[in-house]
Design a protein around this motif. Structure first.
Motif, PDB file in Angstrom:
ATOM      1  N   GLN A  43       0.854  -1.075  -0.088  1.00  0.00           N
ATOM      2  CA  GLN A  43       0.098  -0.077  -0.099  1.00  0.00           C
ATOM      3  C   GLN A  43       0.838   1.081  -0.009  1.00  0.00           C
ATOM      4  N   ILE A  44       0.201   2.310  -0.082  1.00  0.00           N
ATOM      5  CA  ILE A  44       0.715   3.546  -0.508  1.00  0.00           C
ATOM      6  C   ILE A  44       1.804   4.173   0.624  1.00  0.00           C
ATOM      7  N   THR A  45       1.457   4.055   1.950  1.00  0.00           N
ATOM      8  CA  THR A  45       2.246   4.405   3.148  1.00  0.00           C
ATOM      9  C   THR A  45       3.696   3.545   3.104  1.00  0.00           C
ATOM     10  N   ALA A  46       3.591   2.462   2.785  1.00  0.00           N
ATOM     11  CA  ALA A  46       4.944   1.542   2.593  1.00  0.00           C
ATOM     12  C   ALA A  46       5.978   2.320   1.431  1.00  0.00           C
ATOM     13  N   MET A 201      27.507   4.632   5.373  1.00  0.00           N
ATOM     14  CA  MET A 201      26.824   4.010   6.445  1.00  0.00           C
ATOM     15  C   MET A 201      25.551   4.422   7.109  1.00  0.00           C
ATOM     16  N   PRO A 202      25.629   5.718   7.424  1.00  0.00           N
ATOM     17  CA  PRO A 202      24.661   6.401   8.344  1.00  0.00           C
ATOM     18  C   PRO A 202      23.325   6.168   7.358  1.00  0.00           C
ATOM     19  N   THR A 203      23.144   6.439   6.079  1.00  0.00           N
ATOM     20  CA  THR A 203      22.080   6.396   5.408  1.00  0.00           C
ATOM     21  C   THR A 203      21.598   4.931   5.099  1.00  0.00           C
ATOM     22  N   PHE A 204      22.605   3.862   4.957  1.00  0.00           N
ATOM     23  CA  PHE A 204      22.124   2.860   4.901  1.00  0.00           C
ATOM     24  C   PHE A 204      21.618   2.104   6.102  1.00  0.00           C
ATOM     25  N   LEU A 205      22.034   2.396   7.339  1.00  0.00           N
ATOM     26  CA  LEU A 205      21.566   2.062   8.394  1.00  0.00           C
ATOM     27  C   LEU A 205      20.248   2.790   8.645  1.00  0.00           C
ATOM     28  N   LEU A 206      19.856   3.931   8.054  1.00  0.00           N
ATOM     29  CA  LEU A 206      18.539   4.718   8.187  1.00  0.00           C
ATOM     30  C   LEU A 206      17.793   3.581   7.483  1.00  0.00           C
ATOM     31  N   ALA A 207      18.012   3.381   6.284  1.00  0.00           N
ATOM     32  CA  ALA A 207      17.261   2.327   5.391  1.00  0.00           C
ATOM     33  C   ALA A 207      16.937   1.164   6.324  1.00  0.00           C
ATOM     34  N   ILE A 208      17.934   0.657   6.815  1.00  0.00           N
ATOM     35  CA  ILE A 208      17.368  -0.811   7.758  1.00  0.00           C
ATOM     36  C   ILE A 208      16.526  -0.318   8.750  1.00  0.00           C
ATOM     37  N   ALA A 209      16.643   0.816   9.445  1.00  0.00           N
ATOM     38  CA  ALA A 209      15.655   1.174  10.585  1.00  0.00           C
ATOM     39  C   ALA A 209      14.310   1.276  10.185  1.00  0.00           C
ATOM     40  N   LEU A 210      14.409   1.896   8.726  1.00  0.00           N
ATOM     41  CA  LEU A 210      12.975   2.193   8.402  1.00  0.00           C
ATOM     42  C   LEU A 210      12.265   0.927   7.933  1.00  0.00           C
ATOM     43  N   GLY A 211      13.031  -0.286   7.352  1.00  0.00           N
ATOM     44  CA  GLY A 211      12.479  -1.422   7.094  1.00  0.00           C
ATOM     45  C   GLY A 211      12.079  -2.297   8.295  1.00  0.00           C
ATOM     46  N   ALA A 212      12.991  -2.169   9.328  1.00  0.00           N
ATOM     47  CA  ALA A 212      12.874  -2.759  10.518  1.00  0.00           C
ATOM     48  C   ALA A 212      11.666  -2.276  11.501  1.00  0.00           C
ATOM     49  N   GLY A 213      11.682  -0.942  11.611  1.00  0.00           N
ATOM     50  CA  GLY A 213      10.718  -0.135  12.226  1.00  0.00           C
ATOM     51  C   GLY A 213       9.288  -0.418  11.609  1.00  0.00           C
ATOM     52  N   TRP A 214       9.197  -0.665  10.488  1.00  0.00           N
ATOM     53  CA  TRP A 214       7.935  -0.872   9.633  1.00  0.00           C
ATOM     54  C   TRP A 214       7.336  -2.286  10.163  1.00  0.00           C
ATOM     55  N   ALA A 253       6.827  -2.729  -2.235  1.00  0.00           N
ATOM     56  CA  ALA A 253       6.268  -1.450  -2.348  1.00  0.00           C
ATOM     57  C   ALA A 253       7.245  -0.360  -1.732  1.00  0.00           C
ATOM     58  N   MET A 254       8.226  -0.729  -0.585  1.00  0.00           N
ATOM     59  CA  MET A 254       9.203   0.228  -0.510  1.00  0.00           C
ATOM     60  C   MET A 254      10.367   0.313  -1.614  1.00  0.00           C
TER      61      MET A 254
END
Length: 471
Positions: A43-46, A201-214, A253-254
């Motif tokens: 869905q669109i939020t993802a 690394m910071p932006t890569f970890l951010l992407a990991i956090a976005l997926g894990a947090g979801w 979706a992501m």
């Protein structure tokens, strides 16, 4: 025998709430978990969540890889919660009473309810825009009220209709988003926007956090929708069906969101629904895509309403020693939740909704320690042995308040603060990490270790699983 099966398959209003689902009412296969969670994530939020990784500076290719790692890690935690459903026959949050006490569980429950309301309100605004575009009107209240009514109807009917909507969302999501991906590659030179930014690394970890947090956010939801499966359903099948549906749906979706952000940038984030319509092409096709958005968001918004009323009921009944409520009371809880979420969507300014959404995202830090405590207790301490009747008795095995568990839970939240990277607050250690948010990982590991050592000495699990009929 044939008549009873047909009767069991009829679409009727669900009568179970926080009580145990008897074996005679169990039905279905783990495949239903795949379609529900695939549909809820496609869905669109993802898409927006995946786009954020690129907006915050990650290369689209590395963002997609990071999102995949995060979805896989968070998906494991999420699916472990789902595997509890068939064995317990209980909604997800009622099992928290085994860790925090019958009344102590109300503390994380209140924060969970706030999360449900926040996600429901912001999702209602977004989907209201899609409904208005379908109808050709420019009055925000119209789409919001229609979407709220649809949400309430599906949530009141409950389990069976929710799974049916999930199956529909799976089909429409696959077709709709595959078409959008094709349009994206036809209208933009997508490959030229991959691997153009060096690895950071910071932006890569951010992407990991976005997926894990979801994925971690779905922890309080999942057993609500697996508890009707037959008790003998293998945990592995429930786990893998839920895991695959949620991870594949969200990753698709992501990934689309990361690619959209790479080629369109802020044009998408400024008007997500409008951009989808423009990308779709002709007006007729755009309307179909708006319908896809509505179906996908309806699936997840129903999960918010259903989980919100279940969590509110769990919190209230802890102080009234009740194990079930009437269908009328159930309807009142659901309608009340939906009305509150619609009011927030209707009266709030755009700035307020943005700030409220950020506040809700900040609240995600409360679900990581809750997940850690729930899973460690169930799989390592209690070892899948729960005294279910005691979950409804404040004088029983689990007591009213488990102060030790509540203290560990509080510490699990506090230890994340220095590592947060949210709009409302950025922790001091986050800056040393270049802005990367690893709070979820810190909270998960430290809480799990603390709770294990505390509960190993103080917990009194039964010798075997105790069901109501065994008492």
């Amino acid at each position: 025998m044939g008549k009873s099966v047909r009767k069991d398959q009829r679409l009727t209003v669900e009568k179970r709430t926080i009580d145990v689902v008897p074996d005679a009412e169990r039905h279905g296969t783990p495949h239903s978990q795949f379609t529900l969670w695939f549909g809820a994530n496609m869905q669109i939020t993802a898409i927006v969540d995946g786009a954020l990784a690129v907006v915050f500076g990650a290369d689209a290719l590395w963002a997609i890889i990071g999102l995949l790692i995060g979805n896989l890690l968070g998906g494991v935690v999420m699916a472990l919660h789902a595997a509890q459903g068939p064995r317990l026959g209980l909604p997800q949050m009622i099992s928290s009473r085994a860790q925090f006490g019958v009344r102590g569980a109300a503390i994380p429950l209140l924060l969970v309810i706030l999360m449900y309301l926040g996600f429901a309100a912001t999702g209602t605004v977004l989907t209201g825009q899609a409904i208005n575009k379908i109808l050709g009107v420019d009055v925000p209240a119209v789409g919001i009220l229609i979407f709220g009514a649809l949400t309430a109807i599906v949530a009141i009917f409950g389990y069976r209709l929710i799974h049916l909507i999930g199956r529909i969302a799976t089909v429409t999501g696959i077709i709709g988003f595959a078409y959008l991906a094709g349009c994206l590659f036809v209208k933009y030179d997508v490959l030229q926007h991959l691997n153009v930014i060096s690895f950071e690394m910071p932006t890569f970890l951010l992407a990991i956090a976005l997926g894990a947090g979801w994925q971690l956010t779905f922890g309080p939801y999942v057993a609500d929708y697996s508890r009707y499966l037959p008790r003998e359903t293998p945990e592995s099948r429930t786990f893998w069906s839920t895991f695959a549906g949620s991870v594949i749906g969200s990753q698709c979706a992501m990934s689309l969101g990361a690619l959209v952000a790479a080629v369109a940038g802020k044009a998408f984030l400024a008007d997500q629904v409008g951009f989808i319509g423009q990308l779709a092409g002709p007006a007729a096709i755009a309307i179909v895509l708006y319908l896809v958005i509505v179906v996908g968001k309806l699936t997840v918004n129903v999960l918010n309403a259903y989980g919100g009323f279940m969590s509110a009921l769990t919190a209230v009944t802890a102080f009234r020693s009740r194990t079930s409520v009437s269908p009328i009371t159930r309807g009142i809880y659901i309608i009340g939740f939906v009305v509150v979420s619609m009011l927030i969507a209707l009266v709030a300014s755009a700035d307020f909704l943005d700030n409220f959404r950020n506040f809700v995202l900040l609240l995600l830090m409360v679900f990581t320690p809750w997940s850690a405590i729930n899973l460690v207790d169930y799989y390592l301490i209690s070892k899948e042995r729960i005294d279910i009747p005691a979950l409804y008795d404040a004088q029983g095995r689990y007591g009213a308040w488990n102060v030790r568990a509540l203290l560990v839970y509080a510490l699990g939240i506090v230890v994340q603060i220095p590592f947060l990277a949210q709009k409302l607050y950025t922790g001091p250690l986050t800056e040393l990490l270049g802005g990367a948010d690893i709070s979820w990982l810190v909270g998960l590991l430290i809480t799990a270790l603390l709770y294990y050592f505390v509960a190993r000495r103080t917990s009194r699990p039964p010798a075997q699983m105790i069901y109501p009929e065994d008492n």
